[in-house]
Scaffold this motif. Structure first.
Motif, PDB file in Angstrom:
ATOM      1  N   LEU A 287      11.967  11.574  25.579  1.00  0.00           N
ATOM      2  CA  LEU A 287      11.155  10.728  24.793  1.00  0.00           C
ATOM      3  C   LEU A 287       9.703  10.400  25.274  1.00  0.00           C
ATOM      4  O   LEU A 287       9.088  10.353  24.287  1.00  0.00           O
ATOM      5  CB  LEU A 287      12.102   9.429  24.677  1.00  0.00           C
ATOM      6  CG  LEU A 287      13.325   9.385  24.093  1.00  0.00           C
ATOM      7  CD1 LEU A 287      14.315   8.233  24.176  1.00  0.00           C
ATOM      8  CD2 LEU A 287      13.426   9.528  22.531  1.00  0.00           C
ATOM      9  N   LEU A 288       9.660  10.051  26.407  1.00  0.00           N
ATOM     10  CA  LEU A 288       8.409   9.658  26.801  1.00  0.00           C
ATOM     11  C   LEU A 288       7.187  11.023  26.584  1.00  0.00           C
ATOM     12  O   LEU A 288       6.086  10.844  26.173  1.00  0.00           O
ATOM     13  CB  LEU A 288       8.113   9.011  28.265  1.00  0.00           C
ATOM     14  CG  LEU A 288       9.025   8.105  28.534  1.00  0.00           C
ATOM     15  CD1 LEU A 288       9.026   7.576  29.995  1.00  0.00           C
ATOM     16  CD2 LEU A 288       8.417   6.764  27.674  1.00  0.00           C
ATOM     17  N   LEU A 289       7.967  12.171  26.910  1.00  0.00           N
ATOM     18  CA  LEU A 289       7.208  13.395  27.002  1.00  0.00           C
ATOM     19  C   LEU A 289       6.781  13.758  25.535  1.00  0.00           C
ATOM     20  O   LEU A 289       5.483  14.098  25.289  1.00  0.00           O
ATOM     21  CB  LEU A 289       7.735  14.621  27.460  1.00  0.00           C
ATOM     22  CG  LEU A 289       6.982  15.942  27.299  1.00  0.00           C
ATOM     23  CD1 LEU A 289       5.833  15.960  28.143  1.00  0.00           C
ATOM     24  CD2 LEU A 289       8.171  17.185  27.763  1.00  0.00           C
ATOM     25  N   ALA A 290       7.559  13.255  24.317  1.00  0.00           N
ATOM     26  CA  ALA A 290       7.275  13.609  23.019  1.00  0.00           C
ATOM     27  C   ALA A 290       6.205  12.763  22.592  1.00  0.00           C
ATOM     28  O   ALA A 290       5.250  12.968  21.791  1.00  0.00           O
ATOM     29  CB  ALA A 290       8.616  13.380  22.236  1.00  0.00           C
ATOM     30  N   VAL A 291       6.350  11.362  23.074  1.00  0.00           N
ATOM     31  CA  VAL A 291       5.233  10.355  22.845  1.00  0.00           C
ATOM     32  C   VAL A 291       4.029  10.737  23.340  1.00  0.00           C
ATOM     33  O   VAL A 291       2.748  10.991  22.573  1.00  0.00           O
ATOM     34  CB  VAL A 291       5.777   8.969  23.316  1.00  0.00           C
ATOM     35  CG1 VAL A 291       4.404   8.040  23.229  1.00  0.00           C
ATOM     36  CG2 VAL A 291       6.934   8.442  22.587  1.00  0.00           C
ATOM     37  N   LYS A 292       3.756  11.259  24.465  1.00  0.00           N
ATOM     38  CA  LYS A 292       2.534  11.694  25.094  1.00  0.00           C
ATOM     39  C   LYS A 292       2.038  12.793  24.405  1.00  0.00           C
ATOM     40  O   LYS A 292       0.714  13.060  24.244  1.00  0.00           O
ATOM     41  CB  LYS A 292       2.956  11.997  26.781  1.00  0.00           C
ATOM     42  CG  LYS A 292       1.553  12.607  27.591  1.00  0.00           C
ATOM     43  CD  LYS A 292       2.017  13.003  28.717  1.00  0.00           C
ATOM     44  CE  LYS A 292       0.858  13.528  29.533  1.00  0.00           C
ATOM     45  NZ  LYS A 292       1.077  13.770  30.880  1.00  0.00           N
ATOM     46  N   GLU A 293       2.921  14.001  23.995  1.00  0.00           N
ATOM     47  CA  GLU A 293       2.383  15.017  23.573  1.00  0.00           C
ATOM     48  C   GLU A 293       1.964  14.969  21.918  1.00  0.00           C
ATOM     49  O   GLU A 293       0.920  15.752  21.512  1.00  0.00           O
ATOM     50  CB  GLU A 293       3.536  16.050  23.677  1.00  0.00           C
ATOM     51  CG  GLU A 293       3.538  16.741  25.282  1.00  0.00           C
ATOM     52  CD  GLU A 293       4.826  17.923  25.400  1.00  0.00           C
ATOM     53  OE1 GLU A 293       4.573  18.442  26.167  1.00  0.00           O
ATOM     54  OE2 GLU A 293       5.396  18.137  24.216  1.00  0.00           O
ATOM     55  N   SER A 294       2.391  14.028  21.354  1.00  0.00           N
ATOM     56  CA  SER A 294       2.074  13.589  19.962  1.00  0.00           C
ATOM     57  C   SER A 294       0.391  13.062  19.898  1.00  0.00           C
ATOM     58  O   SER A 294      -0.189  13.275  19.088  1.00  0.00           O
ATOM     59  CB  SER A 294       2.923  12.475  19.312  1.00  0.00           C
ATOM     60  OG  SER A 294       2.491  11.183  20.007  1.00  0.00           O
ATOM     61  N   GLY A 295       0.165  12.699  21.095  1.00  0.00           N
ATOM     62  CA  GLY A 295      -1.372  12.013  21.049  1.00  0.00           C
ATOM     63  C   GLY A 295      -1.512  10.801  20.129  1.00  0.00           C
ATOM     64  O   GLY A 295      -2.560  10.373  19.743  1.00  0.00           O
ATOM     65  N   ALA A 296      -0.257  10.138  20.035  1.00  0.00           N
ATOM     66  CA  ALA A 296      -0.075   9.075  18.984  1.00  0.00           C
ATOM     67  C   ALA A 296      -0.769   7.894  19.449  1.00  0.00           C
ATOM     68  O   ALA A 296      -0.661   7.517  20.597  1.00  0.00           O
ATOM     69  CB  ALA A 296       1.322   8.771  18.388  1.00  0.00           C
ATOM     70  N   GLU A 297      -1.781   7.217  18.612  1.00  0.00           N
ATOM     71  CA  GLU A 297      -2.320   5.897  18.866  1.00  0.00           C
ATOM     72  C   GLU A 297      -1.085   4.916  18.581  1.00  0.00           C
ATOM     73  O   GLU A 297      -1.362   3.950  19.186  1.00  0.00           O
ATOM     74  CB  GLU A 297      -3.268   5.808  17.952  1.00  0.00           C
ATOM     75  CG  GLU A 297      -4.399   6.582  18.108  1.00  0.00           C
ATOM     76  CD  GLU A 297      -5.435   6.400  16.776  1.00  0.00           C
ATOM     77  OE1 GLU A 297      -5.497   5.354  16.291  1.00  0.00           O
ATOM     78  OE2 GLU A 297      -6.089   7.603  16.467  1.00  0.00           O
ATOM     79  N   ARG A 298      -0.071   4.995  17.721  1.00  0.00           N
ATOM     80  CA  ARG A 298       0.778   4.269  17.496  1.00  0.00           C
ATOM     81  C   ARG A 298       2.271   4.695  17.374  1.00  0.00           C
ATOM     82  O   ARG A 298       2.328   5.771  16.800  1.00  0.00           O
ATOM     83  CB  ARG A 298       0.423   3.405  16.186  1.00  0.00           C
ATOM     84  CG  ARG A 298       1.721   2.532  15.583  1.00  0.00           C
ATOM     85  CD  ARG A 298       1.445   1.877  14.324  1.00  0.00           C
ATOM     86  NE  ARG A 298       0.914   2.657  13.208  1.00  0.00           N
ATOM     87  CZ  ARG A 298       0.344   2.186  12.075  1.00  0.00           C
ATOM     88  NH1 ARG A 298       0.496   0.746  11.849  1.00  0.00           N
ATOM     89  NH2 ARG A 298       0.055   3.132  11.148  1.00  0.00           N
ATOM     90  N   VAL A 299       3.098   4.071  17.882  1.00  0.00           N
ATOM     91  CA  VAL A 299       4.448   4.307  17.923  1.00  0.00           C
ATOM     92  C   VAL A 299       5.373   3.586  17.449  1.00  0.00           C
ATOM     93  O   VAL A 299       5.273   2.098  17.764  1.00  0.00           O
ATOM     94  CB  VAL A 299       5.133   4.937  19.595  1.00  0.00           C
ATOM     95  CG1 VAL A 299       6.496   5.530  19.520  1.00  0.00           C
ATOM     96  CG2 VAL A 299       4.040   5.925  20.242  1.00  0.00           C
ATOM     97  N   ILE A 300       6.303   3.988  16.405  1.00  0.00           N
ATOM     98  CA  ILE A 300       7.472   3.188  15.972  1.00  0.00           C
ATOM     99  C   ILE A 300       8.765   3.578  16.414  1.00  0.00           C
ATOM    100  O   ILE A 300       9.069   4.994  16.350  1.00  0.00           O
ATOM    101  CB  ILE A 300       7.315   3.094  14.559  1.00  0.00           C
ATOM    102  CG1 ILE A 300       5.893   2.761  13.957  1.00  0.00           C
ATOM    103  CG2 ILE A 300       8.236   2.293  13.772  1.00  0.00           C
ATOM    104  CD1 ILE A 300       5.607   2.949  12.471  1.00  0.00           C
ATOM    105  N   ALA A 301       9.566   2.951  17.062  1.00  0.00           N
ATOM    106  CA  ALA A 301      11.027   3.245  17.536  1.00  0.00           C
ATOM    107  C   ALA A 301      11.806   2.951  16.582  1.00  0.00           C
ATOM    108  O   ALA A 301      12.055   1.773  16.052  1.00  0.00           O
ATOM    109  CB  ALA A 301      11.031   2.516  18.955  1.00  0.00           C
ATOM    110  N   THR A 302      12.853   4.098  16.314  1.00  0.00           N
ATOM    111  CA  THR A 302      13.839   3.653  15.403  1.00  0.00           C
ATOM    112  C   THR A 302      15.355   3.901  16.121  1.00  0.00           C
ATOM    113  O   THR A 302      15.032   4.649  17.258  1.00  0.00           O
ATOM    114  CB  THR A 302      14.003   4.504  14.114  1.00  0.00           C
ATOM    115  OG1 THR A 302      14.011   5.791  14.630  1.00  0.00           O
ATOM    116  CG2 THR A 302      12.460   4.144  13.534  1.00  0.00           C
ATOM    117  N   HIS A 303      16.334   3.510  15.637  1.00  0.00           N
ATOM    118  CA  HIS A 303      17.637   3.609  16.033  1.00  0.00           C
ATOM    119  C   HIS A 303      18.109   4.097  17.534  1.00  0.00           C
ATOM    120  O   HIS A 303      17.566   5.042  17.889  1.00  0.00           O
ATOM    121  CB  HIS A 303      18.482   4.650  15.229  1.00  0.00           C
ATOM    122  CG  HIS A 303      18.136   6.009  14.978  1.00  0.00           C
ATOM    123  ND1 HIS A 303      17.029   6.586  14.692  1.00  0.00           N
ATOM    124  CD2 HIS A 303      19.012   7.175  15.363  1.00  0.00           C
ATOM    125  CE1 HIS A 303      16.902   7.813  14.461  1.00  0.00           C
ATOM    126  NE2 HIS A 303      18.134   8.108  15.084  1.00  0.00           N
ATOM    127  N   GLY A 304      18.462   3.138  18.129  1.00  0.00           N
ATOM    128  CA  GLY A 304      18.890   3.153  19.600  1.00  0.00           C
ATOM    129  C   GLY A 304      18.199   1.862  20.250  1.00  0.00           C
ATOM    130  O   GLY A 304      18.409   0.901  19.688  1.00  0.00           O
TER     131      GLY A 304
END
Length: 353
Positions: A287-304
């Motif tokens: 999950l953390l790798l997906a966030v990092k590789e996206s380069g996103a400025e904002r992250v919205i977390a859903t289900h879980g």
């Protein structure tokens, strides 16, 4: 770039108001993009759908041939009212896709369910750069770190081989769509025959018609002789465990393949002999790798574990929030399973996959 609400969370689902398109809506809408065919993401009732070709075939099988579904493949895009949509592999199950949404230079990505381990049946997860990432976090706690699949399958093969040597049938619970085919592909077929419940047989047939190669398998019917089960691996949804359907398999040992098997409490509640930690969702590190590789400025977390996962992301410098959805994640994608089956129902499928 200023952060906008290109996608918003509504009582019907994740909505793009500019294009009036929903992603995996949980209530009927005019136009829906579907990330994958599990029942908590693909629901009947909307007027028009867009999905990958495999998801289309699975939805027709599970939800009805009358659905109006257009398809989009990887590297193609469609523009609706100036908003460009494209699909990118999520690695979750066959046909699963992330949705990339672009409007006036701003890019959002909704991952749907995703995983990083390759499974031999799904297109591998593809990192997609974006300004805002909407990600599931079913296993968004540091305690969830998966072993390499080869280690898990060595455990499954050892359990099956030991049972077979003693003339005991091995029954393993797995989602009928995705996990079941992953287990079939990963085990050592020299140990014995692979027999499957009708719900699994239905999904196998659809996926093979789509071109997926699976090892030899047999659909369990009323005519399947009792001696056929002696050294077999039976793959079934959790709904059939401990039901009269399993009487002919005695003596048998039961198991479940799921990320939740990492927790001893889940194994006890499942009333099974053995739990194998095998998930079709990303673990903490993935999950953390997906966030990092996206380069996103904002992250919205859903289900879980949305609150805890977004809280951690904020602590390391991300602008992160949590949103509620009606997705079930690994705990229940098949609970409201629309799979048609000739086999009898049993207890609810939770907590399998």
């Amino acid at each position: 770039m200023p952060l906008t609400t290109l996608l918003s969370f509504t009582d019907r689902g994740i909505h793009c108001p500019v294009a009036d398109v929903y992603i995996d809506p949980w209530r009927p809408v005019d136009r829906a993009i579907i990330t994958h065919a599990h029942s908590d993401h693909a629901r009947r009732g909307s007027k028009h759908y867009l999905s990958s070709p495999i998801t289309k075939a699975l939805m027709h099988s599970r939800l009805g041939e009358d659905l109006h579904i257009d398809t989009l493949v990887h590297d193609q895009s469609v523009t609706i009212k100036g908003v460009r949509f494209s699909l990118h592999p999520a690695g979750h199950i066959p046909g699963s896709m992330q949705v990339r949404v672009e409007y006036k230079g701003e890019v959002w990505v909704a991952t749907g369910d995703h995983k990083r381990h390759t499974d031999g049946i799904s297109d591998p997860f593809e990192p997609v750069r974006c300004h805002t990432l909407i990600t599931e976090c079913t296993f968004g706690l540091p305690i969830y770190r998966w072993k390499e699949p080869s280690e898990v399958f060595a455990e499954i093969n050892g359990w099956w081989r030991s049972n077979a040597a003693n003339g005991v049938c091995s029954v393993i619970s797995a989602y009928s769509l995705g996990k079941a085919q992953r287990v079939m592909t990963g085990v050592d077929r020299s140990i014995g025959p692979i027999l499957v419940h009708g719900a699994v047989a239905n999904m196998n047939t659809v996926l093979q018609d789509c071109g997926l190669e699976l090892p030899p398998w047999e659909h369990i019917t009323k005519d399947t002789p009792k001696e056929r089960f002696r050294n077999a691996l039976v793959i079934t949804p959790g709904s059939a465990l401990d039901t009269p359907w399993m009487s002919r398999m005695k003596p048998y040992r039961s198991a479940m393949a799921s990320g939740w098997m990492q927790l001893r409490g889940w194994r006890r509640r499942g009333n099974i002999d053995k739990g194998f930690v095998l998930s079709d969702h990303a673990d903490w590190d993935a999950l953390l790798l997906a966030v990092k590789e996206s380069g996103a400025e904002r992250v919205i977390a859903t289900h879980g574990y949305t609150d805890l996962f977004s809280q951690y992301l904020r602590s390391v410098g991300y602008y992160a929030t949590a949103e509620s959805t009606e997705f079930a994640g690994e705990a229940g994608a098949d609970v409201q399973d629309g799979t048609r089956s000739v086999d009898p129902p049993g207890r609810p499928e939770t907590p399998a996959p």
